[in-house]
Design a protein around this motif. Structure first.
Motif, short mmCIF file in Angstrom:
data_model
loop_
_atom_site.label_atom_id
_atom_site.label_comp_id
_atom_site.label_asym_id
_atom_site.label_seq_id
_atom_site.Cartn_x
_atom_site.Cartn_y
_atom_site.Cartn_z
N LEU A 429 0.83 -1.20 0.00
CA LEU A 429 0.00 0.00 0.00
C LEU A 429 0.87 1.26 0.00
O LEU A 429 1.83 1.37 0.77
CB LEU A 429 -0.91 0.00 1.23
CG LEU A 429 -1.98 -1.09 1.26
CD1 LEU A 429 -2.59 -1.19 2.65
CD2 LEU A 429 -3.06 -0.82 0.22
N HIS A 430 0.54 2.20 -0.86
CA HIS A 430 1.18 3.51 -0.92
C HIS A 430 0.22 4.44 -1.64
O HIS A 430 -0.80 3.98 -2.20
CB HIS A 430 2.55 3.45 -1.61
CG HIS A 430 2.51 2.91 -3.00
ND1 HIS A 430 2.34 3.70 -4.11
CD2 HIS A 430 2.61 1.64 -3.46
CE1 HIS A 430 2.34 2.97 -5.20
NE2 HIS A 430 2.51 1.70 -4.85
N PRO A 431 0.44 5.75 -1.63
CA PRO A 431 -0.57 6.66 -2.18
C PRO A 431 -1.00 6.37 -3.60
O PRO A 431 -2.18 6.50 -3.93
CB PRO A 431 0.11 8.03 -2.06
CG PRO A 431 0.98 7.89 -0.85
CD PRO A 431 1.52 6.48 -0.92
N ALA A 459 8.61 -4.33 -1.74
CA ALA A 459 7.89 -3.05 -1.72
C ALA A 459 8.70 -1.94 -1.08
O ALA A 459 8.27 -1.32 -0.11
CB ALA A 459 6.54 -3.22 -1.01
N PRO A 460 9.90 -1.64 -1.60
CA PRO A 460 10.73 -0.60 -0.97
C PRO A 460 10.13 0.78 -1.12
O PRO A 460 9.26 1.01 -1.96
CB PRO A 460 12.05 -0.73 -1.73
CG PRO A 460 11.66 -1.28 -3.07
CD PRO A 460 10.51 -2.21 -2.80
N GLY A 461 10.63 1.71 -0.32
CA GLY A 461 10.16 3.08 -0.39
C GLY A 461 9.83 3.61 0.99
O GLY A 461 9.98 2.93 2.01
N PRO A 462 9.34 4.83 1.05
CA PRO A 462 9.11 5.48 2.35
C PRO A 462 7.98 4.87 3.16
O PRO A 462 7.85 5.19 4.34
CB PRO A 462 8.80 6.93 1.97
CG PRO A 462 8.30 6.86 0.56
CD PRO A 462 9.06 5.75 -0.08
N TYR A 463 7.16 4.00 2.56
CA TYR A 463 6.05 3.39 3.30
C TYR A 463 6.34 1.94 3.65
O TYR A 463 5.46 1.23 4.14
CB TYR A 463 4.77 3.50 2.47
CG TYR A 463 4.44 4.93 2.10
CD1 TYR A 463 3.79 5.77 2.99
CD2 TYR A 463 4.84 5.46 0.87
CE1 TYR A 463 3.52 7.10 2.67
CE2 TYR A 463 4.57 6.78 0.54
CZ TYR A 463 3.92 7.59 1.44
OH TYR A 463 3.67 8.90 1.13
N GLN A 464 7.55 1.50 3.43
CA GLN A 464 7.93 0.11 3.71
C GLN A 464 7.95 -0.15 5.21
O GLN A 464 8.51 0.62 5.99
CB GLN A 464 9.31 -0.18 3.11
CG GLN A 464 9.74 -1.63 3.20
CD GLN A 464 11.15 -1.83 2.66
OE1 GLN A 464 12.04 -1.04 2.95
NE2 GLN A 464 11.35 -2.87 1.86
N ALA A 489 1.56 4.83 7.91
CA ALA A 489 2.56 5.69 7.27
C ALA A 489 1.91 6.65 6.28
O ALA A 489 2.33 7.81 6.15
CB ALA A 489 3.60 4.82 6.56
N ILE A 490 0.86 6.20 5.58
CA ILE A 490 0.15 7.08 4.65
C ILE A 490 -0.55 8.21 5.43
O ILE A 490 -0.49 9.38 5.03
CB ILE A 490 -0.86 6.27 3.82
CG1 ILE A 490 -0.11 5.31 2.88
CG2 ILE A 490 -1.78 7.19 3.03
CD1 ILE A 490 -1.01 4.33 2.16
N VAL A 491 -1.20 7.87 6.54
CA VAL A 491 -1.86 8.90 7.35
C VAL A 491 -0.83 9.87 7.93
O VAL A 491 -1.07 11.08 8.00
CB VAL A 491 -2.70 8.25 8.47
CG1 VAL A 491 -3.35 9.32 9.34
CG2 VAL A 491 -3.78 7.35 7.88
N HIS A 492 0.34 9.36 8.32
CA HIS A 492 1.41 10.21 8.81
C HIS A 492 1.79 11.24 7.74
O HIS A 492 1.99 12.42 8.03
CB HIS A 492 2.62 9.35 9.18
CG HIS A 492 3.73 10.09 9.87
ND1 HIS A 492 4.58 10.94 9.21
CD2 HIS A 492 4.13 10.10 11.17
CE1 HIS A 492 5.47 11.44 10.06
NE2 HIS A 492 5.21 10.95 11.26
#
Length: 557
Positions: A429-431, A459-464, A489-492
């Protein structure tokens, strides 16, 4: 997937001369540390893997061998600068090597030095193609060059005399081409040395360099190399994966502007593909809405795109989310990738979402899954992803917009909930993977990684999630708690303007005013999956947070 040509350079200006011509570039690090910039050139049928390796034949040989094995390269090219040995080949001209000499081979005795020449020539079909390409360009010379590990900057030195006596048809000198040619020869693949003239090897090298001759010569060499690569014969097809009978009619056959009618044409915005007989126009988009990636070993090519179905029947607009897997070789990785798309198709049906499947097809080594994409009732255009709503900046959403998005997340647990009930998790899940419909719900565009087993670094990235960064994956760790973390992490990102940073305090604590119910977000970001709330608890907490944001928005007005 397209074949790979490895382009090696020695100096920064040589690297930049080639790098400026590449698009869609990503970094690929060899396990031993060599860094490659891998990209494409519009209209070029090759993928380019570019590296800067420093000076010297021995280093060039080692890096060439390494790059050939790593990328299964179909050709190798060295692009750089060289010193001219002929007054009639001026600065800025380009020499394409018709023969590459190594000038250090020989025997030294009491009676002097006796050369034992070694030389490498291009393959005949390559040589013929190069001759045709450079024939009408007087600034490009298809002539021999000589290479060694010494910078030649004199026309009167013993080395200059040795070259003149034993390799007197050479018109330029460099320090890397022989090493590259030897490694390519051992692997039986085409090799090219393309060199721009930056000095005359006559004692005035520093003067020439000071005028900017090196960057100019490097750019000319890079441009000529690209001209040649556009015309070189592609390698014979690689061994094909074992063919299996089709599971459905025609899958996706690209018929875009780059290569009409070819099922290997590159997907790009504006291209048209066929899905089960229907034409689909591919959209450009933020994030990964239009993407083409390959596995590290180049056995699997994955494509995905948002597309408009061009049925021409006067019906309401239809849009689909296309995902395609193509296997270049038959092997465990390729079979697993093809099976994952099939398993996702079956899983959607078991979850009661069969109506979302517009098409699934398998033909030989290519499988395609097309899912319905929500359409806005107001505009008839495809609903936007959350990534579009967030934009490219790092500013948080205002209270009212954040309230609507958090409420949408809290009321969109349907398909995720059914996944979790079956012991599966999305895990990606990510934006850009969440679509905002007209009712404000956030809907997953697909099932993410639910049809695959967890693997390290997925699934690397800032939401991992932290457990996804483990060197050794554990199927009992990466699961529903992973979805809880990624939603948190998305809500953050919505509230603080930035995703969470692993190991650092939550940026929510630095907000100018406390947010009622924001504790659920910090709980969801707990490093240990066992300390996170359950999906049901997260949903309840997000509703509370959404109400708090609504009250804050009213107070701000």
């Amino acid at each position: 997937m397209p074949p790979t040509v490895v382009v090696l350079t020695a100096l920064p200006c040589e690297f930049q001369a080639v790098r400026r011509l590449l698009s869609d570039v990503h970094e690929d690090a060899h396990p031993q540390g060599t860094l490659f910039d891998v990209g494409r050139v519009p209209g070029l049928p090759w993928q380019v893997a570019l590296a800067e390796i420093g000076e010297g034949n021995s280093g060039a040989a080692a890096h060439t061998e390494r790059a050939i094995a790593y990328f299964e390269a179909a050709a190798v090219c060295f692009v750089g600068v060289a010193g001219s040995l002929r007054d009639d080949i001026p600065l800025g001209d380009v020499v394409v090597a018709s023969k590459i000499y190594l000038h250090h081979g020989g025997k030294e005795g009491d009676d002097g030095f006796h050369a034992r020449p070694r030389a490498w020539e291009p393959r005949h079909d390559v040589e013929q193609r190069v001759r045709r390409i450079v024939r009408d360009d007087p600034s490009v010379h298809f002539k021999p060059l000589v290479a060694g590990d010494v910078v030649l900057n004199s026309r009167a030195s013993p080395l200059a005399d040795l070259i003149d006596r034993n390799y007197n048809d050479a018109v330029a000198v460099d320090m890397e081409s022989a090493g590259m040619a030897q490694a390519a020869h051992l692997n039986a693949i085409p090799v090219l040395a393309v060199r721009g003239i930056s000095d005359f090897a006559d004692g005035r090298k520093a003067v020439a360099d000071a005028t900017g001759s090196q960057p100019t010569a490097a750019r000319h060499a890079a441009d000529v190399a690209l001209r040649i690569l556009r015309q070189l014969p592609l390698p014979r097809p690689r061994p094909q994966a074992r063919r299996e009978p089709p599971h459905a009619p025609a899958v996706v056959v690209a018929s875009g502007p780059a290569a009409a009618g070819s099922d290997t044409a590159e997907w790009c915005g504006g291209a048209v593909v066929r899905v089960d007989g229907e034409k689909c126009l591919l959209y450009d988009g933020p994030g990964d809405l239009l993407a083409e990636t390959s596995t590290r070993d180049h056995t699997v090519l994955r494509r995905q795109a948002l597309a408009h179905v061009l049925d021409g029947q006067g019906r309401a607009p239809r849009f689909v989310w296309l995902r395609q897997v193509t296997a270049a070789y038959d092997g465990p990785v390729a079979r697993a990738a093809l099976r994952a798309l099939s398993d996702e198709h079956d899983l959607l049906r078991r979850l009661g979402r069969g109506q979302d499947v517009v098409h699934y097809g398998r033909r030989g080594d290519t499988a395609t899954l097309a899912l319905a994409w929500p359409v806005s009732r107001r505009s008839g255009t495809p609903c936007e992803s959350l990534a579009v709503l967030l934009g490219d900046g790092s500013e948080p959403l205002n209270a009212w917009r954040a309230h609507r998005v958090v409420r949408g997340l809290a009321t969109s647990s349907g398909i995720l909930g059914r996944l979790h009930e079956r012991g599966r998790a999305h895990r990606a899940l990510h934006p850009a993977s969440l679509v905002v419909d007209d009712d404000g719900r956030l809907l997953p565009r697909d099932l993410g990684l639910a049809a695959t087993a967890p693997v390290p670094g997925e699934a690397p990235g800032p939401y991992q999630a932290p457990e996804q960064r483990l060197r050794r994956s554990r199927s009992d760790v990466a699961g529903t708690a992973t979805d809880v973390y990624r939603l948190g992490a998305i809500v953050h990102r919505l509230l603080a303007g930035v995703p969470p940073v692993p190991g650092m305090p939550s940026a929510l604590r630095a907000l100018p005013r406390p947010l009622p119910g924001a504790e659920i977000v910090e709980d969801a970001l707990a490093p240990d999956p066992r300390d996170r709330p359950t999906p049901r608890e997260l949903t309840t907490g997000l509703r509370t947070l959404s109400d708090g944001l609504a009250n804050l928005a009213v107070n701000e007005q």
